[in-house]
Motif scaffolding. Structure first.
Motif, PDB file in Angstrom:
ATOM      1  N   ASP A  67     -23.303   9.345 -24.366  1.00 23.71           N
ATOM      2  CA  ASP A  67     -22.265   9.624 -25.370  1.00 23.71           C
ATOM      3  C   ASP A  67     -20.968  10.116 -24.741  1.00 23.71           C
ATOM      4  N   TYR A  68     -21.081  10.992 -23.720  1.00 23.57           N
ATOM      5  CA  TYR A  68     -19.867  11.539 -23.101  1.00 23.57           C
ATOM      6  C   TYR A  68     -19.056  10.440 -22.422  1.00 23.57           C
ATOM      7  N   SER A  69     -19.741   9.547 -21.717  1.00 25.11           N
ATOM      8  CA  SER A  69     -19.053   8.441 -21.049  1.00 25.11           C
ATOM      9  C   SER A  69     -18.447   7.493 -22.084  1.00 25.11           C
ATOM     10  N   ALA A  70     -19.157   7.314 -23.208  1.00 26.67           N
ATOM     11  CA  ALA A  70     -18.638   6.456 -24.282  1.00 26.67           C
ATOM     12  C   ALA A  70     -17.356   7.046 -24.862  1.00 26.67           C
ATOM     13  N   GLU A  71     -17.322   8.380 -24.996  1.00 28.50           N
ATOM     14  CA  GLU A  71     -16.102   9.017 -25.510  1.00 28.50           C
ATOM     15  C   GLU A  71     -14.943   8.837 -24.530  1.00 28.50           C
ATOM     16  N   CYS A  72     -15.211   9.011 -23.247  1.00 27.44           N
ATOM     17  CA  CYS A  72     -14.158   8.802 -22.233  1.00 27.44           C
ATOM     18  C   CYS A  72     -13.683   7.345 -22.236  1.00 27.44           C
ATOM     19  N   LEU A  73     -14.625   6.407 -22.419  1.00 26.10           N
ATOM     20  CA  LEU A  73     -14.273   4.979 -22.469  1.00 26.10           C
ATOM     21  C   LEU A  73     -13.349   4.695 -23.656  1.00 26.10           C
ATOM     22  N   HIS A  74     -13.617   5.335 -24.794  1.00 23.86           N
ATOM     23  CA  HIS A  74     -12.787   5.159 -25.996  1.00 23.86           C
ATOM     24  C   HIS A  74     -11.316   5.422 -25.683  1.00 23.86           C
ATOM     25  N   TRP A  75     -11.052   6.435 -24.846  1.00 17.39           N
ATOM     26  CA  TRP A  75      -9.676   6.810 -24.529  1.00 17.39           C
ATOM     27  C   TRP A  75      -9.065   5.913 -23.462  1.00 17.39           C
ATOM     28  N   ASP A  76      -9.886   5.065 -22.859  1.00 17.87           N
ATOM     29  CA  ASP A  76      -9.345   4.089 -21.902  1.00 17.87           C
ATOM     30  C   ASP A  76      -9.201   2.707 -22.532  1.00 17.87           C
ATOM     31  N   GLY A  77      -9.684   2.550 -23.769  1.00 16.67           N
ATOM     32  CA  GLY A  77      -9.560   1.234 -24.413  1.00 16.67           C
ATOM     33  C   GLY A  77     -10.790   0.823 -25.188  1.00 16.67           C
ATOM     34  N   GLY A  78     -11.937   1.471 -24.927  1.00 15.49           N
ATOM     35  CA  GLY A  78     -13.106   1.237 -25.758  1.00 15.49           C
ATOM     36  C   GLY A  78     -14.022   0.099 -25.334  1.00 15.49           C
ATOM     37  N   LEU A  79     -14.925  -0.223 -26.233  1.00 11.83           N
ATOM     38  CA  LEU A  79     -16.007  -1.180 -26.000  1.00 11.83           C
ATOM     39  C   LEU A  79     -15.515  -2.534 -25.490  1.00 11.83           C
ATOM     40  N   GLY A 126     -14.685  -7.331 -19.684  1.00 11.10           N
ATOM     41  CA  GLY A 126     -14.910  -7.163 -18.240  1.00 11.10           C
ATOM     42  C   GLY A 126     -16.140  -7.915 -17.747  1.00 11.10           C
ATOM     43  N   GLY A 127     -16.932  -8.497 -18.665  1.00 10.08           N
ATOM     44  CA  GLY A 127     -18.054  -9.329 -18.239  1.00 10.08           C
ATOM     45  C   GLY A 127     -19.428  -8.784 -18.538  1.00 10.08           C
ATOM     46  N   ALA A 128     -19.522  -7.650 -19.266  1.00  9.25           N
ATOM     47  CA  ALA A 128     -20.846  -7.116 -19.627  1.00  9.25           C
ATOM     48  C   ALA A 128     -21.521  -8.060 -20.628  1.00  9.25           C
ATOM     49  N   VAL A 129     -22.827  -8.273 -20.472  1.00  4.94           N
ATOM     50  CA  VAL A 129     -23.550  -9.166 -21.395  1.00  4.94           C
ATOM     51  C   VAL A 129     -24.048  -8.407 -22.623  1.00  4.94           C
ATOM     52  N   SER A 130     -24.164  -7.080 -22.498  1.00  7.68           N
ATOM     53  CA  SER A 130     -24.491  -6.233 -23.660  1.00  7.68           C
ATOM     54  C   SER A 130     -24.088  -4.806 -23.320  1.00  7.68           C
ATOM     55  N   VAL A 131     -23.830  -4.008 -24.359  1.00  2.00           N
ATOM     56  CA  VAL A 131     -23.485  -2.590 -24.170  1.00  2.00           C
ATOM     57  C   VAL A 131     -24.324  -1.781 -25.142  1.00  2.00           C
ATOM     58  N   LYS A 132     -25.090  -0.816 -24.613  1.00  3.73           N
ATOM     59  CA  LYS A 132     -25.983  -0.031 -25.468  1.00  3.73           C
ATOM     60  C   LYS A 132     -25.912   1.449 -25.105  1.00  3.73           C
ATOM     61  N   ASN A 133     -26.366   2.249 -26.061  1.00  4.56           N
ATOM     62  CA  ASN A 133     -26.444   3.687 -25.836  1.00  4.56           C
ATOM     63  C   ASN A 133     -27.567   3.993 -24.836  1.00  4.56           C
ATOM     64  N   LEU A 134     -27.354   5.012 -24.006  1.00  5.79           N
ATOM     65  CA  LEU A 134     -28.395   5.425 -23.067  1.00  5.79           C
ATOM     66  C   LEU A 134     -29.457   6.201 -23.860  1.00  5.79           C
ATOM     67  N   SER A 135     -30.456   5.466 -24.336  1.00  5.96           N
ATOM     68  CA  SER A 135     -31.485   6.049 -25.200  1.00  5.96           C
ATOM     69  C   SER A 135     -32.838   5.480 -24.802  1.00  5.96           C
ATOM     70  N   PRO A 136     -33.901   6.298 -24.840  1.00  9.30           N
ATOM     71  CA  PRO A 136     -35.237   5.799 -24.492  1.00  9.30           C
ATOM     72  C   PRO A 136     -35.739   4.737 -25.471  1.00  9.30           C
ATOM     73  N   PHE A 137     -35.053   4.590 -26.610  1.00 10.88           N
ATOM     74  CA  PHE A 137     -35.472   3.587 -27.606  1.00 10.88           C
ATOM     75  C   PHE A 137     -34.765   2.251 -27.396  1.00 10.88           C
ATOM     76  N   GLU A 138     -33.895   2.173 -26.388  1.00  7.08           N
ATOM     77  CA  GLU A 138     -33.172   0.928 -26.112  1.00  7.08           C
ATOM     78  C   GLU A 138     -33.841   0.170 -24.965  1.00  7.08           C
ATOM     79  N   VAL A 139     -33.831  -1.159 -25.046  1.00  6.18           N
ATOM     80  CA  VAL A 139     -34.290  -2.014 -23.938  1.00  6.18           C
ATOM     81  C   VAL A 139     -33.331  -3.194 -23.838  1.00  6.18           C
ATOM     82  N   ALA A 140     -33.396  -3.898 -22.721  1.00  6.87           N
ATOM     83  CA  ALA A 140     -32.552  -5.077 -22.544  1.00  6.87           C
ATOM     84  C   ALA A 140     -33.354  -6.336 -22.853  1.00  6.87           C
ATOM     85  N   SER A 141     -32.650  -7.384 -23.190  1.00  8.04           N
ATOM     86  CA  SER A 141     -33.280  -8.690 -23.380  1.00  8.04           C
ATOM     87  C   SER A 141     -33.938  -9.120 -22.065  1.00  8.04           C
ATOM     88  N   LYS A 142     -35.047  -9.853 -22.140  1.00  4.76           N
ATOM     89  CA  LYS A 142     -35.793 -10.237 -20.932  1.00  4.76           C
ATOM     90  C   LYS A 142     -34.981 -11.125 -19.985  1.00  4.76           C
TER      91      LYS A 142
END
Length: 653
Positions: free
Chosen positions: A30-42, A48-64
């Motif tokens: 969350d803290y890094s996400a807030e800092c990113l918001h002030w640089d331009g956001g998601l 920049g080439g990210a294939v997905s952007v998710k919260n750092l949470s134990p309930f999140e996983v990436a596509s296989k």
């Protein structure tokens, strides 16, 4: 990486992130996400080439089919466990950990309880931390063919203006010692704090060190307050900081100040800054400490039932990094008057006005209704909304704030503060202020005042009076009793369900006693200050008294061309150097060199631990400009803060 300014500092390091995320699934806290918001956001990450952007949470996983992951994290033990869970439930072959905290600090936390003093003293802690973390990543991936990388990128600042910066990851750092306002021992060092307390000091110091490193600054450290002396001590003595000062060449002064020395400014409802008003009235943007959630239903067709929780219409916000016009308006919200902000918004809105309202030149006064009329005219016109999204969100934030029912409460609290100031200045020891406040608490519902706001007023009073006024025991006992009853009545709004408080009458008595004890400690916070012990000053007009904050007094003296003494501003290494100088003087009989002054260096950074207001930043900036000094003066803090938030921080509620 070199940064020319504090604003440039964040941009430089985010550009490093964008170079590393091509083809990656990005997970950020969350803290890094807030800092990113002030640089331009998601969108910065997606473009920049990210294939997905998710919260750092134990309930999140990436596509296989996502094989590369980039984790942007504070690298706490909890977050490392979360990263392990995400990796184990995904199918990565390439993992990168971007630690936003210096790796020498991470090394100490990874090896808590072990004797690692030799590694730290030799300056090898960052290298050893990298090895440890890479080993953990390899183990979690569990594949023969895999690649891992660990880097430190100091992503912890946001810049509301060119001279103000805040540190969202350190928003909870506060001058407390294991929950107390004053330490148990006068012989205070880092190891008299709890494990979490030590970690907070080190992390904040490591951030400030990274800032100095990027800007090629070699600093003289000054401090005011016990907690600030701990942060200064880490900055002065840590091997990483010592190594950095040998290679950095631009001289600077870093002044670190404890918020608890003066809580009046942050608990006052007498606010001129439009940003302070907005932050006091509107809810926070979800997960953020600085931006606010703006109800966008006036320009959209959706029917919103419960803003900002209604998921069908996400809230707007105040800051828009890619819109220069909005960035300028945000600056005005701190540094200009309410009238100027309203005219600025009207000017900008009139260029998109589909109904052709009166020209700004023909208007004598801009009201919230004037802005609302133009904004409403764009309802459902999504071409206009898309092109002017930033300014529409800012205009709505101002309209909602100035039309809010809470404005009447704020004005009432401002009047109460003025009455308190007059009463204290007139009667001092015979004051009946606490008796008046007890009455206010009992009648708060008739006046539509919240208990939170009245607690902020009480904190304001105790910090304002310091040791200059002693309240009668009878009035303090009466206030404690009134508070206990009020806490019992309002505990559902005062405490969150997970606070652990059952709030029986007996527990409310205990909470009330704890608050009264904390208030008495608060009154003693300036007792050791020689020059800034009082914030109640006679008005320059000669009539009555006014509040002049510790921070403002210090800055006024700092930029005074007469260079008055600054006895309360301690220079971190002056003790040892003065001792050495006096010894040498015996041999050489030469006159001692004058005490180091912060303005001896061209760059000055004032950092307040525990929060500031937009109004304080504006006043400090104005003092520097009107003084005519050539030094570049930056103002930093852990966060912007409202009266209720400041009250909660200091009372630990």
């Amino acid at each position: 990486m070199a940064a020319a300014s504090i604003k440039e500092f964040g941009k430089v390091w985010w550009s490093e992130v964008y170079n590393r995320i091509i083809g990656a699934a990005v997970f950020l806290d969350d803290y890094s996400a807030e800092c990113l918001h002030w640089d331009g956001g998601l969108l910065n990450l997606m473009y920049g080439g990210a294939v997905s952007v998710k919260n750092l949470s134990p309930f999140e996983v990436a596509s296989k089919d996502h094989k590369k992951a980039v984790f942007i994290s504070q690298s706490t033990s909890t977050q490392l466990r979360t990263i392990r869970e995400i990796i184990k439930h995904s199918d990565f072959s390439h993992c990168m950990l971007i630690s936003t905290v210096s790796l020498d600090v991470v090394y100490l936390e990874l090896n808590e309880g072990k004797d690692v003093s030799d590694v730290v003293a030799a300056g090898k802690a960052p290298t050893e931390a990298t090895k440890q973390l890479e080993g953990m990543l390899l183990e979690w991936i569990g594949k023969q063919q895999s690649a891992v990388e660990v880097v430190h990128l100091p992503l912890f600042t946001i810049c509301p203006t060119n001279i103000v910066f805040l540190t969202p990851p350190y928003q909870n750092v506060y001058p407390l010692y294991d929950g107390k306002l004053t330490p148990d021992s006068s012989a205070l060092d880092l190891y008299s704090l709890s494990r979490d307390g030590r970690s907070q000091v080190r992390r904040l110091a490591s951030g400030l060190n990274s800032l100095m490193d990027s800007m090629n600054l070699r600093e003289d450290i000054f401090y005011m307050g016990t907690y600030s002396s701990l942060v200064a001590g880490v900055l002065e003595n840590s091997p990483v900081c010592l190594a950095r000062r040998k290679t950095c060449s631009n001289p600077a002064s870093l002044i670190i100040v404890d918020r608890t020395l003066d809580l009046c400014a942050v608990t006052s409802h007498s606010m001129e800054s439009v940003l302070d008003k907005i932050m006091t009235v509107l809810p926070r943007f979800p997960g953020h400490s600085t931006d606010v959630a703006v109800d966008m239903s006036p320009v959209c067709e959706a029917n919103v039932i419960n803003h900002p929780d209604d998921v069908q219409l996400p809230p707007g916000c105040l800051f828009h990094a890619h819109d220069d016009s909005s960035v300028q308006t945000f600056d005005h919200m701190i540094n200009k008057s309410q009238k100027e902000v309203l005219f600025d918004l009207y000017n900008k809105l009139s260029k998109i006005d589909v109904q052709k309202s009166p020209s700004p030149k023909t208007l004598l006064k801009v009201t919230p209704q004037s802005l609302e009329k133009i904004v409403s005219a764009s309802k459902g016109n999504y071409d206009v909304i898309e092109k002017h999204m930033g300014i529409l969100q800012q205009a709505l934030a101002v309209v909602h704030t100035l039309k809010s029912p809470k404005r009447a409460q704020l004005e009432l609290l401002q009047n109460l503060e003025r009455q308190v100031l007059q009463s204290l200045a007139a009667s001092r020891d015979s004051t009946s202020v606490l008796h008046q406040i007890s009455h206010l608490i009992k009648t708060r519902k008739d006046r539509h005042l919240s208990l939170e706001s009245l607690l902020a007023l009480i904190v304001h009073v105790y910090s304002l009076t310091g040791t200059e006024v002693s309240f009668s025991k009878q009035h303090e006992s009466s206030l404690a009793e009134t508070l206990s009853v009020a806490i019992f009545e309002d505990h559902k709004t005062l405490f969150s369900p997970d606070s652990g408080y059952m709030c029986s009458p007996e527990q409310c008595d205990e909470i009330s006693k704890k608050i009264m004890g904390r208030l008495k400690e608060m009154a003693l916070m300036r007792k050791n200050l020689q020059k800034y012990g009082s914030v109640l000053k006679p008005c320059e007009t000669g009539a009555g008294h006014e509040y002049r904050g510790v921070l403002q007094q210090m800055v006024n003296d700092l930029v005074d061309t007469e260079r008055p003494e600054l006895p309360d501003l301690r220079h971190r290494n002056e003790g040892l150097k003065d001792l050495l100088r006096s010894g040498l003087n015996i041999l050489t009989s030469k006159k001692s060199r004058s005490t180091k002054h912060p303005l001896d260096n061209p760059t000055v950074i004032i950092f307040v631990v525990g929060g500031v207001t937009g109004e304080e930043c504006k006043a400090i900036h104005r003092s520097v400009i009107t003084s005519g000094v050539d030094n570049a003066v930056f103002i930093g803090s852990t966060k912007f803060v409202t009266p209720v938030e400041a009250m909660r921080d200091v009372l630990d509620l």
